[in-house]
Design a protein around this motif. Structure first.
Motif, mmCIF file in Angstrom:
data_model
loop_
_atom_site.group_PDB
_atom_site.id
_atom_site.type_symbol
_atom_site.label_atom_id
_atom_site.label_comp_id
_atom_site.label_asym_id
_atom_site.label_seq_id
_atom_site.Cartn_x
_atom_site.Cartn_y
_atom_site.Cartn_z
ATOM 1 N N TYR A 206 0.859 -1.205 0.000
ATOM 2 C CA TYR A 206 0.000 0.000 0.000
ATOM 3 C C TYR A 206 0.886 1.242 0.000
ATOM 4 O O TYR A 206 1.009 1.943 0.997
ATOM 5 N N PRO A 207 1.561 1.505 -1.116
ATOM 6 C CA PRO A 207 2.499 2.644 -1.168
ATOM 7 C C PRO A 207 1.836 3.991 -0.895
ATOM 8 O O PRO A 207 2.505 4.937 -0.488
ATOM 9 N N ASP A 208 0.497 4.052 -1.039
ATOM 10 C CA ASP A 208 -0.131 5.357 -0.732
ATOM 11 C C ASP A 208 -0.062 5.632 0.763
ATOM 12 O O ASP A 208 -0.437 6.706 1.237
ATOM 13 N N SER A 209 0.481 4.663 1.542
ATOM 14 C CA SER A 209 0.603 4.910 2.994
ATOM 15 C C SER A 209 1.794 5.798 3.297
ATOM 16 O O SER A 209 1.939 6.308 4.399
ATOM 17 N N TYR A 210 2.671 5.987 2.288
ATOM 18 C CA TYR A 210 3.823 6.864 2.555
ATOM 19 C C TYR A 210 4.008 7.897 1.451
ATOM 20 O O TYR A 210 5.040 8.540 1.368
ATOM 21 N N GLU A 211 2.976 8.013 0.583
ATOM 22 C CA GLU A 211 3.166 8.986 -0.507
ATOM 23 C C GLU A 211 2.538 10.318 -0.152
ATOM 24 O O GLU A 211 2.004 11.019 -0.983
ATOM 25 N N GLY A 212 2.548 10.632 1.158
ATOM 26 C CA GLY A 212 2.195 12.007 1.539
ATOM 27 C C GLY A 212 0.722 12.282 1.706
ATOM 28 O O GLY A 212 0.332 13.170 2.409
ATOM 29 N N LYS A 213 -0.162 11.445 1.100
ATOM 30 C CA LYS A 213 -1.584 11.767 1.241
ATOM 31 C C LYS A 213 -2.045 11.349 2.657
ATOM 32 O O LYS A 213 -1.592 10.352 3.181
ATOM 33 N N ASP A 214 -2.942 12.157 3.257
ATOM 34 C CA ASP A 214 -3.400 11.729 4.565
ATOM 35 C C ASP A 214 -4.647 10.869 4.420
ATOM 36 O O ASP A 214 -5.769 11.321 4.570
ATOM 37 N N ASN A 215 -4.412 9.588 4.074
ATOM 38 C CA ASN A 215 -5.573 8.689 3.948
ATOM 39 C C ASN A 215 -5.460 7.599 5.001
ATOM 40 O O ASN A 215 -5.713 6.422 4.747
ATOM 41 N N SER A 216 -4.994 8.018 6.210
ATOM 42 C CA SER A 216 -4.695 7.012 7.240
ATOM 43 C C SER A 216 -5.928 6.199 7.636
ATOM 44 O O SER A 216 -5.801 5.058 8.035
ATOM 45 N N ASP A 217 -7.140 6.765 7.469
ATOM 46 C CA ASP A 217 -8.324 5.992 7.887
ATOM 47 C C ASP A 217 -8.402 4.665 7.144
ATOM 48 O O ASP A 217 -8.757 3.632 7.714
ATOM 49 N N ARG A 218 -8.044 4.687 5.855
ATOM 50 C CA ARG A 218 -8.135 3.436 5.065
ATOM 51 C C ARG A 218 -7.108 2.426 5.572
ATOM 52 O O ARG A 218 -7.349 1.252 5.733
ATOM 53 N N HIS A 219 -5.922 2.928 5.966
ATOM 54 C CA HIS A 219 -4.879 2.016 6.466
ATOM 55 C C HIS A 219 -5.206 1.536 7.878
ATOM 56 O O HIS A 219 -4.844 0.429 8.266
ATOM 57 N N ILE A 220 -5.913 2.360 8.624
ATOM 58 C CA ILE A 220 -6.367 1.945 9.965
ATOM 59 C C ILE A 220 -7.315 0.757 9.838
ATOM 60 O O ILE A 220 -7.172 -0.262 10.516
ATOM 61 N N ILE A 221 -8.269 0.862 8.904
ATOM 62 C CA ILE A 221 -9.205 -0.250 8.681
ATOM 63 C C ILE A 221 -8.439 -1.490 8.228
ATOM 64 O O ILE A 221 -8.662 -2.603 8.724
#
Ligand code: SDX
Length: 426
Positions: free
Chosen positions: A145-160
């Motif tokens: 899930y590279p979008d976990s470190y590409e600067g976007k704040d989408n942490s809710d999806r990674h939390i789930i």
């Protein structure tokens, strides 16, 4: 109460602001100490040092109080589901019916793990310790899930994703060690029942989750969900303070939890109780060994705590649950009586009384896990599954409050400046 503490050093006086929390805890703010005085403070093990302000968990070690977002652990353990507590810790409030349906529903739909992670898992030795595979595979999720470190704040999806996938990954270790086929999650099962299904069901017969077991697991996970700035949580906050992604931060927390002085203690406790049983069950002999630790090297795992200098409220709940669950399951585990005998002897011994050593969360938890069929080397994995929402909540809070990167100072005690000597002259 004064708003400042006064420090006098080398003939100069410094005014250091006092900080007071909502539960009347007090701290001396030393943020400007070095700039103003040239001095730093030093506090090995951070026994007297607060790393942060936090609104998540409140502990009172003297009174044996543990509250998550203002709700007592006793209330939550008796009345909430683990995912309600996870939502409370992460988002600050107990979820409404709609919020819970959305949160729990999203978790149900993310329990499957990318088959590539399974390929990595299958590269591990069959007898790998489940904490080694868990920390490695959680870290590997950042690659998927590279979008976990590409600067976007989408942490809710990674939390789930993390809450949903950790139990699935955890069950793989057990199934592979047993030589059984791994199970896929079932989206029609609740969180605890799904984990039990993945752990214990076999394709050759129908597996019914025992509600007593599912309920006991729910309670145990709630009791482990957060515990303010303990070793592994401080690790998650420190790693996350460098802007490292959530998966890498949680993987670091899992590694810190593994230590036998921290979450690894629940495995050590059962191994210790088994050794005492094998040695005839004479608890007084082991109490004496613990009191002479410097010569015997023996430590009473499951006893003592950095914060609780009275009973650990979780240990009280778990001890009661151990009696209830074993009775309901018809399990007679002789180490439970040995544990109670050890507790009784220690609580009446001056060495333990003087040092305020009481049973902690790890002392009885392994007895219940074992009654639920969880193997000993997975006890700390169970601790990690329970602690995950707390780690996430603390990481999210640290990010939201834009805390600076954690970088402690030190006092240097090594060699002072000296000239290099070439090897032929050494
Ligand atoms: C967890 O921080 C948290 O919140 C952690 C946790 C969480 O939810 O995140 O609550 C989970 O990690 C619980 C703790 C699990 N660990 C154990 O059960 C391991 C055994 N306990 C210890 O090693 C110890 O008590 C600690 C690590 C938990 C706390 O250590 P401290 O606060 O640094 O205390 P210490 O080691 O300095 O001990 C103080 C004195 C010493 O004696 P003296 O040198 O003063 O003579 O108490 C003695 C220690 O020798 N002591 C023990 C003992 N624990 C401390 N003596 C015998 N048996 C023990 N278990």
């Amino acid at each position: 109460m004064s708003d400042f503490a006064e420090l006098s050093v080398e003939g100069k006086k410094y005014q250091l602001p006092i900080v007071e929390g909502t539960e009347a805890e007090k701290a001396i703010d030393i943020n400007k100490l070095r700039d103003e005085s040239g001095y730093i403070t030093i506090d090995s093990g951070y026994k007297n040092t607060g790393a942060t302000k936090s609104a998540i968990t409140f502990l009172d070690g003297e009174k044996g109080i543990l509250n998550y977002r203002g709700y007592s652990i006793e209330d939550l353990a008796a009345k909430a589901t683990f995912l309600e507590v996870a939502y409370l810790l992460i988002y600050g409030e107990l979820p409404t019916t709609e919020q819970y349906a959305e949160f729990e529903g999203a978790i149900r739909r993310h329990t499957i793990v990318n088959e590539g992670v399974r390929t990595i898992f299958e590269g591990f030795p069959v007898n790998s310790h489940p904490m080694a595979t868990l920390s490695s595979l959680v870290s590997s999720l950042s690659a998927f899930y590279p979008d976990s470190y590409e600067g976007k704040d989408n942490s809710d999806r990674h939390i789930i994703r993390l809450l949903a996938k950790l139990p699935t990954i955890a069950s793989w270790s057990y199934k592979r060690a047993m030589g059984h086929p791994m199970n896929y999650p079932k989206n029609d099962l609740d969180y605890c029942s799904n984990f039990l299904h993945m752990m214990f069901s076999l394709p050759v017969e129908k597996y019914e989750v025992d509600p007593v077991v599912a309920s006991a697991l729910n309670t145990l996970l709630i009791l482990h969900a957060d515990h303010e700035q303990n070793c592994s949580t401080s690790t998650v906050r420190l790693v996350g303070s460098s802007q490292a992604n959530l998966y890498s931060s949680i993987s670091a927390g899992i590694s810190a939890l593994w230590g036998p002085l921290h979450g690894g203690a629940n495995q050590e406790v059962i191994e210790m109780l088994e050794a005492i049983k094998a040695d005839g069950g004479d608890v007084s002999k082991y109490i004496e060994m613990a009191k002479n630790a410097k010569t015997t090297g023996f430590r009473l795992f499951g006893f003592g705590h950095r914060v609780y200098k009275n009973f650990d409220p979780r240990a009280k709940i778990i001890k009661k649950a151990a009696d209830e669950v074993l009775a309901k399951l018809g399990v007679n585990d002789p180490v439970l009586e040995i544990a109670k005998g050890l507790e009784e002897a220690a609580l009446n011994d001056e060495y333990f009384i003087a040092r305020k050593l009481y049973p902690n969360v790890d002392f009885y938890s392994g007895i219940i896990y074992r009654a639920l069929g969880i193997p000993t080397n997975m006890f700390t994995v169970m601790f990690a599954i329970g602690r995950l929402p707390g780690w996430i909540a603390q990481w999210k809070e640290m990010r939201a409050t834009k805390e600076p990167i954690g970088r402690p100072r030190q006092i240097y005690t090594g060699a002072t400046l000296r000239e290099f000597v070439s090897i032929e002259n050494r």
